[in-house]
Enzyme design. Structure first.
Site, short mmCIF file in Angstrom:
data_model
loop_
_atom_site.label_atom_id
_atom_site.label_comp_id
_atom_site.label_asym_id
_atom_site.label_seq_id
_atom_site.Cartn_x
_atom_site.Cartn_y
_atom_site.Cartn_z
N HIS A 1 22.24 4.53 13.05
CA HIS A 1 23.71 4.22 13.26
C HIS A 1 23.09 2.86 13.59
CE1 HIS A 1 26.07 8.16 13.82
NE2 HIS A 1 26.41 6.89 12.20
N GLU B 1 11.44 17.81 -6.72
CA GLU B 1 10.34 17.63 -5.19
C GLU B 1 9.23 17.88 -4.64
OE1 GLU B 1 13.70 16.76 -2.28
OE2 GLU B 1 14.78 18.81 -3.27
N ASP C 1 9.90 13.52 -1.67
CA ASP C 1 9.03 14.46 -1.15
C ASP C 1 8.42 14.70 -2.55
OD1 ASP C 1 9.89 14.93 0.95
OD2 ASP C 1 12.16 16.37 0.23
N CYS D 1 16.10 9.27 -6.87
CA CYS D 1 16.47 8.47 -6.40
C CYS D 1 15.25 8.23 -5.07
CB CYS D 1 17.33 8.73 -5.22
SG CYS D 1 16.94 11.07 -4.62
#
Length: 746
Positions: A357, A598, A622, A669
């Site tokens: 965060h 993946e 991955d 991605c």
């Protein structure tokens, strides 16, 4: 000699605790001399020219230390380095490679045993012991040195001493990229009480302590609301999800009752709180997905916030008129909110990752951040510091020349980003007219606004795991609808690729434990888990479709698919969900469906799946790891990981060819989507849709608008015949620099 194991542990621990690098090397030679009862112990470290510098010695002349440099391959030390093999001589002077240096006064010593210090396959130094007596070291003694050298390699591999840093000036510390940019300022330590250091203590007043706990929850909720309001004008609402996540945990009955149970068993409030925070943090830490694993930091943050509120500790008090870099184990939101935005120029966290965060907040505020540096010792408030978020490095006590150079880079970067803002509303199109679609990745509500601000054309990957992780039971359909609807409405009339629940294996839910698996990366996870728990998948699919309503943007994305039967089973579930919702009288649209490529096995099955799918999405992180059998988060092998490895490029190229033959649209991605070298190669292969973090969108758009497609195609043709990733990178980088795009690599 004493117990080898005991002495190894003692020496390594002693050295690791030293504050400065120069103290480390002095402790090495002193400790070895004492343990082995030898006359001389010396440490040579390779510099940038591969010269062997005598950095520390017990026994050789003091005037030689840090002055003597042996040319590459010269002398017995050079022979050990070049051969990468120990050299154990009864009388070193008799060896043909013996090279006498008068400054060392080593003519008094005869026996010589040198062992190489090797880090990530490279010789970084040589450890030497010598003695007056003419004798070979025993096998046990030589084995001790070899073993110790292997341990020391981990400590010395990145030592600044090899670059001449002896006193801590211009000392560089490496970490993880948290948020891009360069910040030059002064240290303000953000190191409050650490909850994890609290010990269990008997509770003298259980009813009173339970009341204190409830009051503490009220106080911290109020602090969170105040901090959210304080930062609101700066973050334009983009970090609201951080504060929502904090409040969600504070209001979670499972968390609250866990603390209460600890108090009722007789533990004082901080002790009970520590047990609860560690329990919930460890649930996230045990997960394989880097994004979810990073959530343990958020739980730890909140625990420290509660603990310090209980202690009455206030946020940092920043000096006026001074540019501040907050430094600490975990820089809190409270501390960030306490520093005027125009004065906060950087963040450095000893712990954490680029997905925490703190990193999300830093990105939203545009503050350079470096995470996961490990504890930095001997830090002083108001000392000078440089934060290089572009490269994940921190420079302590920088000299004037270093500051001037970084200031130039910062000015150049600021100028570049200001120029790139002009591209926000412009199309992502190559100079020769090929349009490229740019999406953003997200998972927290805090990630939504930055993507829109930077011109994202949709969401290429939305991770749906968070609502499941912050509850004490499976979230209801209504709760999921509420979360998904916020994302879909924010990107109204734009595609949103929602990945179905990707948990299982080593990513357990706190309320649904899964037995440990010997190899969780290949175990019960992703689509395998959700199909075996089809009631959960049905609820989630219904929630996604309901949240979309008549919005055409929803795309459902299936993780870890490796067989046709898995796809068939999901299609049947999708049909059932649609039929149910239509029977209930809801106005809905059938969403488009795709799978993530993946698992390498998915590539060969694209022809079998083409009629069942609308698109595919390549999960480059991955896929690269599975193809190379390398864990990029494992420091022992991460240096070998490179997604422009020929094997990865060839399999992505094969995926694109198969998708083209079967009229399937493809997106990609992962880290490849924001790596300038990889982007060039992907465009050259024919990929036209990329999804990345919001912060990377402007640079990638700049690259696309500057790169003729025929150049990308020529480069990929050459790259696919090159066996070395480093050569591929150098080749593409040279071409990009020729286009004036060298700032992409700063």
């Amino acid at each position: 000699m004493k117990s080898v194991v005991h002495e190894l542990a003692r020496i390594v621990q002693t050295v690791a605790m030293a504050d400065l690098p120069i103290d480390q090397v002095n402790l090495i030679v002193e400790s070895i001399s004492e343990t082995m009862a030898v006359d001389v112990c010396s440490l040579y470290l390779a510099n940038d020219k591969q010269e062997m510098m005598l950095l520390a010695s017990h026994g050789l002349a003091a005037k030689a230390v840090r002055r003597v440099k042996l040319p590459p391959g010269k002398g017995l030390v050079g022979l050990v380095a070049s051969s990468r093999h120990p050299l154990n001589l009864a009388d070193g002077e008799l060896h043909p490679n013996y090279f006498y240096i008068a400054e060392t006064q080593e003519e008094r010593f005869h026996s010589f045993c040198g062992v190489p210090i090797v880090h990530t396959g490279k010789v970084v130094g040589v450890l030497v012991v010598q003695g007056r007596e003419i004798r070979h070291l025993s096998d046990e003694e030589q084995g001790f040195l070899v073993t110790l050298a292997a341990h020391l390699a981990l400590l010395l591999g990145n030592s600044p001493l090899a670059h001449g840093d002896m006193v801590g000036y211009n000392e560089r510390v490496s970490g993880v990229k948290g948020a891009p940019g360069i910040g030059i300022g002064h240290i303000k330590l953000s190191d409050h009480g650490e909850l994890y250091s609290v010990v269990d203590t008997p509770c003298e007043d259980i009813p009173g302590t339970l009341e204190d706990w409830q009051q503490l929850l009220v106080v911290v909720r109020g602090q969170i609301d105040h901090e959210r309001e304080s930062l609101g004008s700066e973050i334009t609402g983009s970090v609201a999800g951080i504060f929502s996540a904090y409040k969600m945990l504070l209001e979670d009955p499972a968390f609250v009752t866990y603390v209460e149970a600890g108090i009722e068993k007789g533990n004082w409030l901080p002790g009970a709180l520590r047990h609860a925070i560690q329990h919930f943090a460890e649930l996230f830490l045990a997960m394989d997905d880097p994004y979810l694993k990073a959530r343990h930091e958020d739980v730890h943050h909140l625990g420290n916030k509660l603990f310090n509120a209980w202690r009455g500790i206030k946020p940092v008090d920043a000096p006026p008129d001074m540019d501040i870099v907050l430094v600490g184990p975990q820089v809190s939101v409270s501390d960030i909110a306490a520093v005027p935005s125009e004065r906060l120029v950087g963040l450095v966290c000893f712990e954490g990752s680029g997905l925490s965060h703190t990193a999300v907040l830093a990105n939203a505020l545009g503050i350079p951040a470096v995470m996961g540096t490990g504890r930095i010792r001997r830090l002083v408030d108001q000392a000078s510091i440089i934060v290089d978020g572009n490269n994940g490095q921190v420079t302590l006590n920088p000299g004037d020349m270093v500051i001037a150079e970084y200031q130039r880079l910062a000015n150049d970067r600021r100028s570049l980003m200001k120029q790139l803002e002009k591209l926000r509303e412009l199309p992502s199109i190559t100079p020769d007219g090929t349009e490229i679609t740019l999406y953003t990745n997200t998972g927290l509500l805090a990630d939504i606004s930055p993507g829109l601000h930077n011109g994202a054309q949709g969401v290429g990957l939305y991770r749906t795991e968070i609502p499941f992780m912050v509850h004490d039971s499976f979230p209801s359909e209504e709760e999921q609808v509420s979360v998904y609807r916020q994302v879909l409405e924010a990107y109204k009339n734009k595609p949103v690729y929602m990945r179905t629940l990707d948990i299982g294996g080593d990513k357990p839910l706190p309320y649904f434990p899964v037995d440990n698996e010997e190899n969780p990366a290949l175990g019960w996870r992703g689509i395998r888990f959700t199909l075996d728990n089809s009631q959960l998948l049905m609820t989630q699919v219904r929630a996604m479709i309901r949240a979309a309503g008549e919005n055409e943007g929803l795309r459902i994305l299936l993780p870890m698919v490796s067989s046709t039967s898995e796809l068939d089973d999901f299609l049947q579930l999708l049909e059932d969900a649609i039929a149910q919702l239509e029977t209930e009288g809801l106005s809905i649209l059938r969403p488009q469906l795709g799978v993530m490529v993946e698992v390498p096995a998915a590539i060969s099955q694209i022809p079998f799946w083409a009629e069942k799918l609308d698109f595919i999405s390549i999960g480059s992180n991955d896929l690269s790891q599975y193809l190379l059998a390398l864990d990029r988060d494992n420091p022992r092998v991460s240096g070998r990981y490179d997604h422009v490895h020929p094997a990865v490029l060839m399999e992505i190229n094969r995926t694109l060819d198969l998708a083209s033959k079967h009229n399937l649209s493809v997106s990609l991605c992962g880290e490849m989507a924001a790596d300038p070298v990889a982007v060039v190669l992907l465009l050259g292969m024919g990929l036209r849709t990329l999804s990345m973090s919001a912060a990377k969108l402007p640079q990638v758009k700049w690259l696309i608008r500057s790169l003729p497609l025929n150049m990308a195609e020529a480069l990929v043709s050459r790259a696919l015949t090159c066996p070395y990733p480093a050569e591929i990178r150098e080749m593409v980088r040279t071409e990009l620099e020729g286009l004036g795009l060298q700032d992409l690599f700063n």
